[in-house]
Design an enzyme around this catalytic site. Structure first.
Site, PDB file in Angstrom:
ATOM      1  N   TYR A   1      -1.331  16.207  -5.336  1.00 17.77           N
ATOM      2  CA  TYR A   1      -1.793  16.699  -4.035  1.00 17.77           C
ATOM      3  C   TYR A   1      -0.802  17.745  -3.533  1.00 17.77           C
ATOM      4  O   TYR A   1       0.399  17.489  -3.407  1.00 17.77           O
ATOM      5  CB  TYR A   1      -1.875  15.539  -3.055  1.00 17.77           C
ATOM      6  CG  TYR A   1      -2.782  15.792  -1.877  1.00 17.77           C
ATOM      7  CD1 TYR A   1      -4.146  15.498  -1.956  1.00 17.77           C
ATOM      8  CD2 TYR A   1      -2.285  16.291  -0.678  1.00 17.77           C
ATOM      9  CE1 TYR A   1      -4.988  15.705  -0.877  1.00 17.77           C
ATOM     10  CE2 TYR A   1      -3.123  16.504   0.409  1.00 17.77           C
ATOM     11  CZ  TYR A   1      -4.472  16.205   0.307  1.00 17.77           C
ATOM     12  OH  TYR A   1      -5.302  16.408   1.380  1.00 17.77           O
TER      13      TYR A   1
ATOM     14  N   TYR B   1      -9.080  23.760  -0.535  1.00 17.23           N
ATOM     15  CA  TYR B   1      -8.624  22.547   0.131  1.00 17.23           C
ATOM     16  C   TYR B   1      -9.857  21.711   0.470  1.00 17.23           C
ATOM     17  O   TYR B   1     -10.518  21.949   1.470  1.00 17.23           O
ATOM     18  CB  TYR B   1      -7.843  22.918   1.400  1.00 17.23           C
ATOM     19  CG  TYR B   1      -7.439  21.733   2.252  1.00 17.23           C
ATOM     20  CD1 TYR B   1      -6.466  20.827   1.829  1.00 17.23           C
ATOM     21  CD2 TYR B   1      -8.019  21.527   3.501  1.00 17.23           C
ATOM     22  CE1 TYR B   1      -6.091  19.761   2.618  1.00 17.23           C
ATOM     23  CE2 TYR B   1      -7.638  20.449   4.301  1.00 17.23           C
ATOM     24  CZ  TYR B   1      -6.679  19.569   3.858  1.00 17.23           C
ATOM     25  OH  TYR B   1      -6.303  18.506   4.634  1.00 17.23           O
TER      26      TYR B   1
END
Ligand SMILES: [Zn+2]
Lengths: 123, 380, 286
Positions: free
Chosen positions: B285, B335
């Site tokens: 991440y 994103y």
């Protein structure tokens, strides 16, 4: 470098009121709790002339009656409310032309109430 | 995590302004994932999403024409939910609560509500009252606080963070789905990009995107009968650490750390029987670069404080010791709250990514950092 | 307008010398030493030098003063909305000790008016005056005195984010209004904790108390916020995570220190900044 003996002052309401009157400071925040709270303070608190006087006393208690105080320079920090304890600590940091400079801090439960220097000619 | 597999992946295009509702994005991505799996909406009986998603399971079921749902669930804590949607789906499949579970995330995060702005609504919680009113009210700000301490303790520099951004943008440059396709950056450009919250430059922060990703989770045995090769859920875990907060776990002893990710990692290694050296590709991440370094440490790829040496000497590029985010990550591709990273992990195991790494057997995936989080090991 | 008025008042020069009500006298000296607990045997044959201002205090019913520069400048700032006041500095120099029988007078001049400055208390102006005490024409003592006249809850913080308070956190925000930084302390086992909560995580007691922190600590980490805009704040600004001497960490804006001069380990002390109905803790370098 000399460390001065600590001075503890129990800041009772009586102390605040009697010192305010002895310094002829009649502002209500130094003697009337209700008015002090109405103005946003927690309680009555020490006046500046007393703080200045205590800084001087802290140094002359150590230096003795023969000392000559030449100046007191202070920076004011947190207020000193009734029922707090004010503890002075300090150290003589330098001497030049016969004048000794003493650094002083007066702390209470909220932090530094006063920081400053006293210039004094020692006996 | 016995017996569950990802059978299909689907997504919308990734953009800055989708021009459509978030529900429509969810429906499009879900339909595409079902098509990829060779299944129909009527096969779906379970759904899992993020608590932050605005599309309810029943709303999505209505659009798709899913007649009945026997399992529906939400996972909390922002991007920390990503891998946990698959974990919850796999647990539902393992217990028989559902047979075909859709995991989805859809938002107009760039054209609609932007997470990078100061959210006055978020400030209205008691928990956030220790940070927002004090001037710390953006994700970048909360990460910057940890990054500064990390730099102080381990000697990492902004350039070390920059190496992550440069690598992600290099990967995105050769990925046509990526927003930053064809637009690599240099370390100098990273260093010259404007401050967002010091010590973070603009190029330390991931982009903001509109889009949706959906995944289909089913039993391994059913997945074997479907057209795509099944991608097995070899391990799946959630993690919350001591004195845990959302983005501001500032009150526990070690600030320059991610103990919740450490917990996720320990479970993943134990469940899968693998170790860091068995990982062929990692999808980490990357909403902010500093947390990529700390994850490398917490997951055991290098020692504490050593990630900057790992980056400089071993490398996280496609030809590096550990290829990280071949799709370009959230810094480069889009994103989508970590869900696009799970889709990339599936492609790497299937062997059909545009930036395919050779001989991939095991892919590690992590979810949001700085929050209670989750992780997966996907494999053959 | 404030600067113009300051120049006008400064140009008036030193105010006419105002005589003390009484000559230096042993009775007032004794009142002073008794109240302050000062046992210095040099008094009351000599007056304590720090008493110099006492002799010229205006008393219980002060007459309106036409020529006091501090009063004049304060009126200008009151008019402009800087209605609150706090003294910041007092520097006294004593040329010699006074003796009973001597009669002092005082004269003051406006030295400097600096502002507007962003301070922990609000936007304000620093007003500095200089006073000289005379015996006859002989200067015997001097004083520099500085105050901050400020606008509490000024415009720049009016729209700022305010905390949400629960029953568990109310004591903290009541404390900041009183100038106290309260740190939760379990009444059962004594563990300190921040942020606070209803149950002690160590002993599970439901008896939270608090201690008033010294407000002294060191920067544990910090950020400089440049983007995006934040309601009620001018950019850039510094937010610091401070480790207090009590052993807990707390966030707050670090004020009065240029961003490049901030570092991990910087010693700070707490200050208090009113924002709307609340008072936020802020950090100042010490
Ligand atoms: Zn306890």
């Amino acid at each position: 470098m000399t460390v001065l003996p600590e001075l503890r002052v129990e800041v009772t309401p009586t102390f605040i009121v009697s010192t305010a009157l002895a310094t002829r400071d009649f502002q209500d925040v130094h003697h009337d709790r209700d008015r002090a709270i109405a103005r946003g303070s927690k309680d009555i608190f020490l006046n500046i002339l007393t703080t200045t006087g205590l800084v001087q006393r802290f140094v002359t208690d150590w230096a003795g009656p023969g000392a000559l105080v030449r100046g007191v320079s202070i920076r004011l920090g947190v207020p000193c409310y009734a029922y707090d304890t004010l503890v002075f600590s300090g150290r003589a940091v330098s001497t030049s032309d016969g004048v000794t400079t003493v650094e002083v801090v007066g702390r209470n439960s909220m932090g530094d109430h006063v920081t400053g220097t006293v210039r004094v000619v020692l006996p | 995590m016995k017996g569950a597999a990802i059978a299909g992946i689907g997504a919308t295009e990734f953009s800055k302004d989708s021009g459509r509702s978030e529900l429509r994005l969810a429906a499009e991505a879900a339909l595409s994932a079902l098509a990829d799996a060779g299944l129909k909406p009527s096969d779906v009986d379970g759904m899992v999403s993020f608590t932050m998603d605005t599309n309810s399971e029943i709303a999505l079921a209505r659009e798709l024409g899913v007649p009945e749902l026997s399992f529906f669930s939400r996972v909390n804590y922002g991007g920390g939910a990503a891998c946990a949607t698959v974990q919850h789906a796999a647990m539902a499949v393992a217990t028989g609560a559902a047979e075909v579970v859709l995991c989805y995330r859809a938002f107009n995060e760039r054209s609609g509500h932007r997470f990078g702005r100061v959210s006055t609504a978020a400030a209205l919680t008691v928990e956030n009252s220790w940070s927002y009113p004090m001037g710390l009210g953006t994700p970048a700000g909360t990460v910057a606080m940890v990054a500064r301490r990390y730099m102080h303790e381990y000697g990492a520099t902004s350039e070390d963070f920059g190496r992550v951004a440069v690598t992600m943008r290099a990967h995105a440059a050769t990925n046509p789905r990526a927003w930053f396709h064809g637009r690599p950056i240099t370390l100098a450009e990273h260093q010259n990009s404007r401050w967002i919250t010091e010590p973070l430059h603009l190029l330390d922060c991931c982009q903001e995107s509109d889009g949706a990703v959906a995944l289909v989770v089913t039993s391994t045995s059913r997945a074997r009968d479907l057209p795509r090769p099944p991608v097995l859920v070899r391990a799946a875990a959630q993690g919350s650490g001591p004195d845990q907060y959302v983005m501001a776990s500032y009150y526990r002893e070690d600030l320059a750390a991610l103990p919740e990710m450490n917990l996720v990692g320990r479970q993943l290694w134990r469940q899968s029987g693998l170790e860091p050296s068995d990982v062929d590709v990692a999808v980490l991440y990357d909403h902010f670069t500093p947390y990529v370094l700390i994850q490398l440490e917490e997951l055991g790829f290098c020692g504490r404080g050593e990630a900057r040496h790992f980056l400089a000497e071993q490398g996280i590029g496609l030809d590096g010791r550990l290829p990280v985010n071949p799709h370009g990550g959230q810094l480069g591709e889009a994103y989508i709250h970590g869900m696009n990273g799970i889709a990339e992990a599936v492609r790497q195991v299937r062997g059909d990514s545009v930036n395919q790494v050779n001989g991939v057997r095991h892919v590690l995936v992590t979810a949001g950092t700085g929050v209670p989080t989750s992780g997966l090991v996907l494999g053959v | 307008m404030i600067t113009d008025e300051a120049e006008r008042i400064a140009a008036l020069g030193p105010s006419p010398r105002r005589p003390a009500r009484d000559a230096v006298n042993p009775a007032m000296i004794n009142n002073w030493t008794e109240a302050l607990g000062d046992g210095n045997s040099a008094y009351p044959e000599l007056a304590p030098p720090a008493m110099v201002q006492v002799w010229t205090m205006r008393g219980l019913h002060p007459a309106a003063e036409e020529h006091d520069p501090l009063a004049a400048m304060s009126a200008v700032l009151d008019e402009a909305g800087y209605t609150s006041v706090v003294a910041t500095n007092c520097e006294q120099t004593y040329h010699r000790y006074l003796r009973p029988g001597e009669h002092v007078s005082v004269s003051s001049v406006l030295d400097a008016v600096v502002g507007p400055k962003r301070t922990a208390l609000g936007e304000g102006w620093f007003v500095t005056t200089r006073s000289t005490w005379f015996v006859g024409d002989e200067p015997v003592a001097e004083m520099l005195f500085r105050i901050l006249k400020f606008k509490p809850g000024n415009k720049s913080t009016a729209s700022a984010l305010q905390p949400t308070v629960s029953r568990d956190t109310e004591f903290f925000w009541q404390g900041t209004k009183l100038g106290e930084l309260r740190v939760q302390r379990c009444s059962a086992c004594g563990v300190v904790r921040h942020p606070p909560g209803p149950m002690c995580p160590r002993c599970n007691a439901l008896d939270p108390g608090y201690v008033v922190a010294t407000g002294l600590g060191e920067v544990f980490s910090y950020v400089v916020h440049h983007h995006p805009p934040v309601p009620g704040r001018e950019l850039p600004y510094v937010v610091a995570l401070v480790e207090l001497s009590e052993g807990v960490r707390m966030l707050g804006e670090l004020v009065g220190v240029p961003p490049d001069e901030v570092r991990v380990g910087l010693p700070v002390r707490v200050g208090f900044r009113p924002v709307g109905e609340f008072v936020l803790p802020v950090w100042e370098a010490r």
